[in-house]
Design a protein around this motif. Structure first.
Motif, short mmCIF file in Angstrom:
data_model
loop_
_atom_site.label_atom_id
_atom_site.label_comp_id
_atom_site.label_asym_id
_atom_site.label_seq_id
_atom_site.Cartn_x
_atom_site.Cartn_y
_atom_site.Cartn_z
N PRO A 224 0.79 -1.24 0.00
CA PRO A 224 0.00 0.00 0.00
C PRO A 224 0.82 1.28 0.00
N ARG A 225 1.94 1.33 0.72
CA ARG A 225 2.71 2.57 0.78
C ARG A 225 3.25 2.96 -0.59
N ASN A 226 3.41 1.99 -1.48
CA ASN A 226 3.90 2.29 -2.83
C ASN A 226 2.83 2.96 -3.69
N LEU A 227 1.63 3.09 -3.15
CA LEU A 227 0.54 3.77 -3.87
C LEU A 227 0.34 5.21 -3.39
N THR A 228 1.10 5.62 -2.38
CA THR A 228 0.93 6.97 -1.83
C THR A 228 1.26 8.04 -2.87
N VAL A 229 2.43 7.96 -3.47
CA VAL A 229 2.83 8.95 -4.47
C VAL A 229 1.98 8.86 -5.73
N PRO A 230 1.69 7.66 -6.26
CA PRO A 230 0.78 7.60 -7.40
C PRO A 230 -0.55 8.33 -7.15
N HIS A 231 -1.10 8.16 -5.95
CA HIS A 231 -2.32 8.88 -5.58
C HIS A 231 -2.10 10.39 -5.63
N GLU A 232 -0.99 10.84 -5.08
CA GLU A 232 -0.68 12.28 -5.07
C GLU A 232 -0.50 12.83 -6.49
N LEU A 233 -0.01 11.98 -7.39
CA LEU A 233 0.22 12.40 -8.77
C LEU A 233 -1.03 12.31 -9.64
N GLY A 234 -2.12 11.81 -9.07
CA GLY A 234 -3.38 11.77 -9.80
C GLY A 234 -3.76 10.42 -10.36
N MET A 235 -2.99 9.38 -10.06
CA MET A 235 -3.32 8.05 -10.56
C MET A 235 -4.47 7.43 -9.76
N THR A 236 -5.20 6.53 -10.40
CA THR A 236 -6.15 5.67 -9.71
C THR A 236 -5.35 4.49 -9.15
N THR A 237 -5.53 4.17 -7.88
CA THR A 237 -4.68 3.17 -7.25
C THR A 237 -5.47 1.91 -6.87
N VAL A 238 -4.80 0.76 -7.05
CA VAL A 238 -5.40 -0.53 -6.70
C VAL A 238 -4.38 -1.34 -5.90
N TRP A 239 -4.78 -1.72 -4.70
CA TRP A 239 -3.96 -2.58 -3.85
C TRP A 239 -4.29 -4.03 -4.18
N VAL A 240 -3.29 -4.79 -4.65
CA VAL A 240 -3.45 -6.22 -4.89
C VAL A 240 -3.07 -6.92 -3.59
N ARG A 241 -4.06 -7.23 -2.82
CA ARG A 241 -3.88 -7.69 -1.45
C ARG A 241 -3.34 -9.12 -1.40
N PRO A 242 -2.14 -9.34 -0.83
CA PRO A 242 -1.57 -10.69 -0.74
C PRO A 242 -2.40 -11.58 0.18
N GLN A 243 -2.42 -12.85 -0.15
CA GLN A 243 -3.14 -13.82 0.66
C GLN A 243 -2.16 -14.71 1.42
N GLY A 244 -2.54 -15.13 2.60
CA GLY A 244 -1.71 -16.06 3.37
C GLY A 244 -0.57 -15.36 4.07
N ASP A 245 0.38 -16.17 4.55
CA ASP A 245 1.50 -15.67 5.35
C ASP A 245 2.83 -15.84 4.64
N ALA A 246 2.81 -15.83 3.31
CA ALA A 246 4.05 -16.03 2.55
C ALA A 246 4.98 -14.84 2.72
N GLY A 247 6.29 -15.12 2.66
CA GLY A 247 7.28 -14.05 2.74
C GLY A 247 7.70 -13.78 4.16
N PRO A 248 8.79 -13.04 4.32
CA PRO A 248 9.29 -12.71 5.66
C PRO A 248 8.31 -11.83 6.42
N GLU A 249 8.50 -11.78 7.73
CA GLU A 249 7.58 -11.02 8.59
C GLU A 249 7.48 -9.56 8.16
N ARG A 250 8.63 -8.96 7.77
CA ARG A 250 8.60 -7.55 7.38
C ARG A 250 7.72 -7.35 6.15
N TYR A 251 7.77 -8.29 5.19
CA TYR A 251 6.92 -8.16 4.00
C TYR A 251 5.45 -8.29 4.39
N GLN A 252 5.14 -9.24 5.28
CA GLN A 252 3.76 -9.42 5.71
C GLN A 252 3.21 -8.12 6.32
#
Length: 238
Positions: free
Chosen positions: A183-211
């Motif tokens: 989601p934080r990678n959509l902050t600037v696109p929003h500010e620049l006027g883009m329509t933003t879509v969060w592709v929400r990850p499923q499950g607990d894959a990846g390291p804790e920081r990524y989760q």
């Protein structure tokens, strides 16, 4: 907006009717985090740093993580502190096995049907993106790939990264939609006027920081839409 819902607007919806440029992040957006390609990349980073700095793997790992925190990316730290040329690093860390990614014809068809240009914008390399979309079987649906080299090695979510991407690609941000798993990678696109879509990850894959990062800010106003099924979401637009 509830993070429990998957939004399914049609292209006539005011949120998407004006869209001419469809911008997709690559890793954990066009394929699920369960593939854990970053796990391979992470190990390759440690390997490279150990050889480059002539240190043992434990020290290499410490440097890798410290640079990530202090400079935004491990690569940025190596470039700033050790004046390292980035090309060999990018080549090494992205030399991974992408066969764990399952081909996705439904996603390819959904992207193909979108009107306008379809673009990948990644913090990885063009070569890595090409390898992944080839494995997905969707390489032919994209009109361009823009990577960390495009942005002068400044990564998302830094504003300069998006500005350099826009300049290089020639897109009009007010007529663009951006798809990201963090989601934080959509902050600037929003500010620049883009329509933003969060592709929400499923499950607990990846390291804790990524989760944590992949869900932190998902309810914020800069996230306009969310989905846990990218192919179905895109299919619903046309």
């Amino acid at each position: 907006m509830s993070a429990e819902n998957t939004f399914k607007p049609d292209l006539g919806n005011s949120s998407f009717g004006h869209i001419e440029h469809w911008v997709f992040d690559l890793d954990n957006t066009l394929y699920p985090p369960a593939c854990d390609l970053f796990g391979q990349i992470d190990l390759r980073m440690t390997e490279f740093i150990a050889a480059y700095l002539k240190v043992d793997p434990v020290e290499a790992r410490r440097v890798q993580k410290d640079f990530y925190v202090e400079h935004g990316t491990t690569l940025a730290g190596l470039m700033a502190v050790h004046k390292m040329a980035p090309e060999a690093f990018l080549e090494h860390v992205h030399d991974i096995d992408v066969s764990v990614v399952t081909p996705d014809a439904l996603l390819g068809e959904a992207i193909r049907r979108l009107p306008g240009s379809k673009i990948i914008f990644t913090n990885g390399s063009v070569k890595h993106a090409e390898n992944v979309v080839r494995q997905l079987g969707i390489a032919d649906v994209f009109d361009g790939i823009y990577d960390i080299v495009t942005t002068g090695y400044t990564p998302k979510p830094e504003r300069n990264a998006y500005e350099r991407f826009i300049e290089a690609s020639g897109i009009a941000p007010e007529r663009a939609a951006m798809f990201e798993d963090i989601p934080r990678n959509l902050t600037v696109p929003h500010e620049l006027g883009m329509t933003t879509v969060w592709v929400r990850p499923q499950g607990d894959a990846g390291p804790e920081r990524y989760q944590r990062l992949s869900h932190e800010g998902g309810e914020a106003p800069h996230v306009h839409h969310a989905t846990d099924d990218l192919a179905a979401f895109l299919k619903s637009l046309v």
